[in-house]
Write a protein that holds these residues in place. Structure first.
Motif, PDB file in Angstrom:
ATOM      1  N   LEU A  58      -6.011  23.411 -15.453  1.00 38.00           N
ATOM      2  CA  LEU A  58      -5.670  21.982 -15.468  1.00 38.00           C
ATOM      3  C   LEU A  58      -4.945  21.548 -14.203  1.00 38.00           C
ATOM      4  O   LEU A  58      -4.872  20.345 -13.909  1.00 38.00           O
ATOM      5  N   LEU A  59      -4.411  22.509 -13.446  1.00 35.10           N
ATOM      6  CA  LEU A  59      -3.692  22.140 -12.230  1.00 35.10           C
ATOM      7  C   LEU A  59      -4.637  21.723 -11.119  1.00 35.10           C
ATOM      8  O   LEU A  59      -4.280  20.902 -10.261  1.00 35.10           O
ATOM      9  N   ALA A  60      -5.846  22.267 -11.092  1.00 32.91           N
ATOM     10  CA  ALA A  60      -6.783  22.022  -9.994  1.00 32.91           C
ATOM     11  C   ALA A  60      -7.043  20.529  -9.761  1.00 32.91           C
ATOM     12  O   ALA A  60      -6.930  20.055  -8.624  1.00 32.91           O
ATOM     13  N   PRO A  61      -7.398  19.745 -10.783  1.00 30.15           N
ATOM     14  CA  PRO A  61      -7.635  18.308 -10.519  1.00 30.15           C
ATOM     15  C   PRO A  61      -6.371  17.569 -10.085  1.00 30.15           C
ATOM     16  O   PRO A  61      -6.462  16.600  -9.320  1.00 30.15           O
ATOM     17  N   ILE A  62      -5.194  18.015 -10.551  1.00 35.77           N
ATOM     18  CA  ILE A  62      -3.945  17.369 -10.124  1.00 35.77           C
ATOM     19  C   ILE A  62      -3.705  17.614  -8.643  1.00 35.77           C
ATOM     20  O   ILE A  62      -3.362  16.694  -7.881  1.00 35.77           O
ATOM     21  N   LEU A  63      -3.879  18.852  -8.206  1.00 39.83           N
ATOM     22  CA  LEU A  63      -3.702  19.167  -6.788  1.00 39.83           C
ATOM     23  C   LEU A  63      -4.758  18.471  -5.936  1.00 39.83           C
ATOM     24  O   LEU A  63      -4.479  18.045  -4.812  1.00 39.83           O
ATOM     25  N   PHE A  64      -5.961  18.366  -6.462  1.00 40.67           N
ATOM     26  CA  PHE A  64      -7.040  17.704  -5.735  1.00 40.67           C
ATOM     27  C   PHE A  64      -6.684  16.236  -5.487  1.00 40.67           C
ATOM     28  O   PHE A  64      -6.877  15.707  -4.385  1.00 40.67           O
ATOM     29  N   ALA A  65      -6.128  15.586  -6.527  1.00 39.47           N
ATOM     30  CA  ALA A  65      -5.733  14.181  -6.383  1.00 39.47           C
ATOM     31  C   ALA A  65      -4.503  14.048  -5.491  1.00 39.47           C
ATOM     32  O   ALA A  65      -4.396  13.096  -4.706  1.00 39.47           O
ATOM     33  N   ALA A  66      -3.574  15.008  -5.597  1.00 38.65           N
ATOM     34  CA  ALA A  66      -2.364  14.960  -4.772  1.00 38.65           C
ATOM     35  C   ALA A  66      -2.688  15.143  -3.305  1.00 38.65           C
ATOM     36  O   ALA A  66      -2.046  14.535  -2.431  1.00 38.65           O
ATOM     37  N   ALA A  67      -3.685  15.966  -2.998  1.00 35.89           N
ATOM     38  CA  ALA A  67      -4.071  16.193  -1.605  1.00 35.89           C
ATOM     39  C   ALA A  67      -4.554  14.914  -0.949  1.00 35.89           C
ATOM     40  O   ALA A  67      -4.360  14.705   0.251  1.00 35.89           O
ATOM     41  N   ALA A  68      -5.172  14.045  -1.748  1.00 35.75           N
ATOM     42  CA  ALA A  68      -5.649  12.772  -1.203  1.00 35.75           C
ATOM     43  C   ALA A  68      -4.499  11.848  -0.840  1.00 35.75           C
ATOM     44  O   ALA A  68      -4.668  10.918  -0.039  1.00 35.75           O
ATOM     45  N   GLN A  69      -3.303  12.094  -1.419  1.00 37.92           N
ATOM     46  CA  GLN A  69      -2.136  11.266  -1.120  1.00 37.92           C
ATOM     47  C   GLN A  69      -1.328  11.787   0.066  1.00 37.92           C
ATOM     48  O   GLN A  69      -0.436  11.110   0.552  1.00 37.92           O
ATOM     49  N   GLY A  70      -1.626  13.011   0.486  1.00 38.40           N
ATOM     50  CA  GLY A  70      -0.916  13.558   1.630  1.00 38.40           C
ATOM     51  C   GLY A  70      -0.240  14.884   1.326  1.00 38.40           C
ATOM     52  O   GLY A  70      -0.168  15.324   0.169  1.00 38.40           O
ATOM     53  N   ALA A  71       0.275  15.516   2.369  1.00 38.54           N
ATOM     54  CA  ALA A  71       0.875  16.842   2.249  1.00 38.54           C
ATOM     55  C   ALA A  71       2.134  16.826   1.388  1.00 38.54           C
ATOM     56  O   ALA A  71       2.408  17.782   0.649  1.00 38.54           O
ATOM     57  N   VAL A  72       2.924  15.744   1.491  1.00 40.11           N
ATOM     58  CA  VAL A  72       4.168  15.669   0.714  1.00 40.11           C
ATOM     59  C   VAL A  72       3.871  15.639  -0.778  1.00 40.11           C
ATOM     60  O   VAL A  72       4.501  16.349  -1.572  1.00 40.11           O
ATOM     61  N   GLU A 104       0.835  -1.204   0.000  1.00 45.40           N
ATOM     62  CA  GLU A 104       0.000   0.000   0.000  1.00 45.40           C
ATOM     63  C   GLU A 104       0.867   1.250   0.000  1.00 45.40           C
ATOM     64  O   GLU A 104       0.578   2.227  -0.698  1.00 45.40           O
ATOM     65  N   SER A 105       1.940   1.229   0.782  1.00 45.70           N
ATOM     66  CA  SER A 105       2.853   2.373   0.828  1.00 45.70           C
ATOM     67  C   SER A 105       3.505   2.604  -0.523  1.00 45.70           C
ATOM     68  O   SER A 105       3.680   3.744  -0.975  1.00 45.70           O
ATOM     69  N   LEU A 106       3.862   1.484  -1.194  1.00 44.09           N
ATOM     70  CA  LEU A 106       4.472   1.602  -2.514  1.00 44.09           C
ATOM     71  C   LEU A 106       3.506   2.185  -3.520  1.00 44.09           C
ATOM     72  O   LEU A 106       3.880   3.009  -4.371  1.00 44.09           O
ATOM     73  N   ASP A 107       2.228   1.790  -3.428  1.00 39.16           N
ATOM     74  CA  ASP A 107       1.207   2.332  -4.323  1.00 39.16           C
ATOM     75  C   ASP A 107       1.040   3.829  -4.127  1.00 39.16           C
ATOM     76  O   ASP A 107       0.899   4.583  -5.094  1.00 39.16           O
ATOM     77  N   VAL A 108       1.045   4.256  -2.863  1.00 37.18           N
ATOM     78  CA  VAL A 108       0.906   5.685  -2.573  1.00 37.18           C
ATOM     79  C   VAL A 108       2.081   6.463  -3.146  1.00 37.18           C
ATOM     80  O   VAL A 108       1.932   7.524  -3.759  1.00 37.18           O
ATOM     81  N   THR A 109       3.298   5.915  -2.984  1.00 34.47           N
ATOM     82  CA  THR A 109       4.489   6.578  -3.505  1.00 34.47           C
ATOM     83  C   THR A 109       4.449   6.662  -5.024  1.00 34.47           C
ATOM     84  O   THR A 109       4.771   7.707  -5.610  1.00 34.47           O
ATOM     85  N   SER A 110       4.055   5.567  -5.668  1.00 27.83           N
ATOM     86  CA  SER A 110       3.972   5.553  -7.129  1.00 27.83           C
ATOM     87  C   SER A 110       2.956   6.576  -7.627  1.00 27.83           C
ATOM     88  O   SER A 110       3.200   7.300  -8.606  1.00 27.83           O
ATOM     89  N   THR A 111       1.813   6.655  -6.961  1.00 19.20           N
ATOM     90  CA  THR A 111       0.791   7.625  -7.336  1.00 19.20           C
ATOM     91  C   THR A 111       1.303   9.054  -7.169  1.00 19.20           C
ATOM     92  O   THR A 111       1.057   9.917  -8.019  1.00 19.20           O
ATOM     93  N   SER A 112       2.035   9.302  -6.083  1.00 18.23           N
ATOM     94  CA  SER A 112       2.580  10.635  -5.840  1.00 18.23           C
ATOM     95  C   SER A 112       3.569  11.032  -6.927  1.00 18.23           C
ATOM     96  O   SER A 112       3.583  12.184  -7.384  1.00 18.23           O
ATOM     97  N   VAL A 113       4.392  10.065  -7.348  1.00 19.42           N
ATOM     98  CA  VAL A 113       5.358  10.339  -8.417  1.00 19.42           C
ATOM     99  C   VAL A 113       4.641  10.639  -9.725  1.00 19.42           C
ATOM    100  O   VAL A 113       5.013  11.569 -10.462  1.00 19.42           O
TER     101      VAL A 113
END
Length: 246
Positions: A172-186, A8-17
Motif C-alpha cells: 500500500l505504500l507504493a502508490p503513496i510514494l508514487f504520488a508524493a514523488a510528483a510533489q517533490g523530494a520533500v 498553487e504553492s498552497l495546494d502543493v503543500t496541502s497535498t504533501s501534508v
C-alpha cells in the motif's frame, strides 16, 4: 499572477501534508496486523526474552520491513508508468505471500523441533534420576552442550524471525510514494520517514504492551508446551497471511 502562484504553492503543500498523513495512517494500521508483532510476543514468552531483546528484534524486523516497502515503492517511481507501478505492487504482494509461507514453515519447524528437543530432555532427566553414583563423562559433556544450546537457539530463532517478517513489504505504500514523488523530494522524504517511524514505533509498542500482558497470565502448561504452542500460533498466522493475501 502572484496570487495564483501562491495558491498553487498552497495546494502543493496541502497535498504533501495529506500524503504524509496517509503514509503514517497506513503504517499504523498495517503494523497492527498480528503477523507484524504477535510472533515476537509468543517467542518472547516461550524463550524468556527480556523487554530489551524483544524490542530490539521487533525494531529490526520493522526496519527491514520499511526498507523493503520503500524499495518496492522506489521501483514504481523509477519505472514511472502505470504498468510498472502495477508490476511493483504485484511484486509486493508476492513477497507478502512468500513471507506468509516462510512464517508458516518457521512456525511448524520451530514448534516440532523444540517439542522433540523438550521431550528428549525430559526423557533424559527421568532416566538419569533413576541411577546412582557420580555422573559419567558423557553426561558431563552433555550438560555443557546444554549450556550453549539456549543461547544458540535464541540467536537463530530470533534472527530468522526478523528476516521472515521483515522481507514482507507493505504494497500500500507504493502508490503513496508514487504520488508524493510528483510533489517533490520533500514530500517524498516526509512520506517515507513518516511511514518508517510509525511502522517501527507501532510494532515495538504493540509488541511490548502485548508481551507485558502475556507475562502477567499464569499459564502453567506453557512451561512444558510453550515452544510447541508458539510454533503453532506462528504457523497459523503465516497460513492466514497466505490465505488472505489477494
Amino acid at each position: 499572477m502572484p496570487r495564483a502562484g501562491g495558491g498553487e504553492s498552497l495546494d502543493v503543500t496541502s497535498t504533501s501534508v495529506v500524503l504524509f498523513l496517509s503514509a503514517c495512517t497506513t503504517a499504523v494500521i498495517h503494523a497492527l496486523i498480528p503477523d507484524h508483532w504477535l510472533p515476537f510476543v509468543v517467542m518472547s514468552r516461550s524463550q524468556g526474552w527480556n523487554a530489551r531483546r524483544t524490542a530490539t528484534l521487533t525494531g529490526l524486523a520493522g526496519l527491514l520491513h520499511v526498507l523493503m516497502s520503500i524499495l518496492v515503492g522506489g521501483a514504481a517511481i523509477a519505472l514511472g508508468t502505470d504498468p510498472a507501478r502495477d508490476l511493483a505492487s504485484l511484486a509486493g504482494h508476492s513477497l507478502e505471500y512468500l513471507a506468509g509461507a516462510l512464517l508458516f514453515l518457521f512456525g511448524v519447524a520451530y514448534g516440532v523441533w523444540a517439542h522433540l528437543r523438550e521431550a528428549r530432555a525430559h526423557g533424559a532427566v527421568s532416566h538419569d534420576s533413576t541411577g546412582s553414583g557420580p555422573a559419567s563423562q558423557e553426561e558431563h559433556v552433555h550438560a555443557h552442550g546444554h549450556l550453549l544450546e539456549p543461547w544458540f537457539r535464541r540467536a537463530v530463532s530470533g534472527g530468522a524471525l526478523v528476516v521472515v517478517i521483515g522481507i514482507s513489504p507493505c504494497a500500500l505504500l507504493a502508490p503513496i510514494l508514487f504520488a508524493a514523488a510528483a510533489q517533490g523530494a520533500v514530500a517524498l522524504a516526509a512520506s517515507a520517514i513518516g511511514f518508517a517511524a510509525c511502522t517501527i514505533g507501532t510494532m515495538v509498542c504493540v509488541t511490548l504492551f502485548a508481551r507485558r500482558g502475556m507475562q502477567r497470565l499464569d499459564l502453567p502448561f506453557f512451561t512444558r508446551f510453550g515452544d510447541l504452542i508458539s510454533g503453532a500460533l506462528i504457523g497459523t498466522i503465516g497460513l492466514l497471511v497466505m490465505i488472505l493475501e489477494p
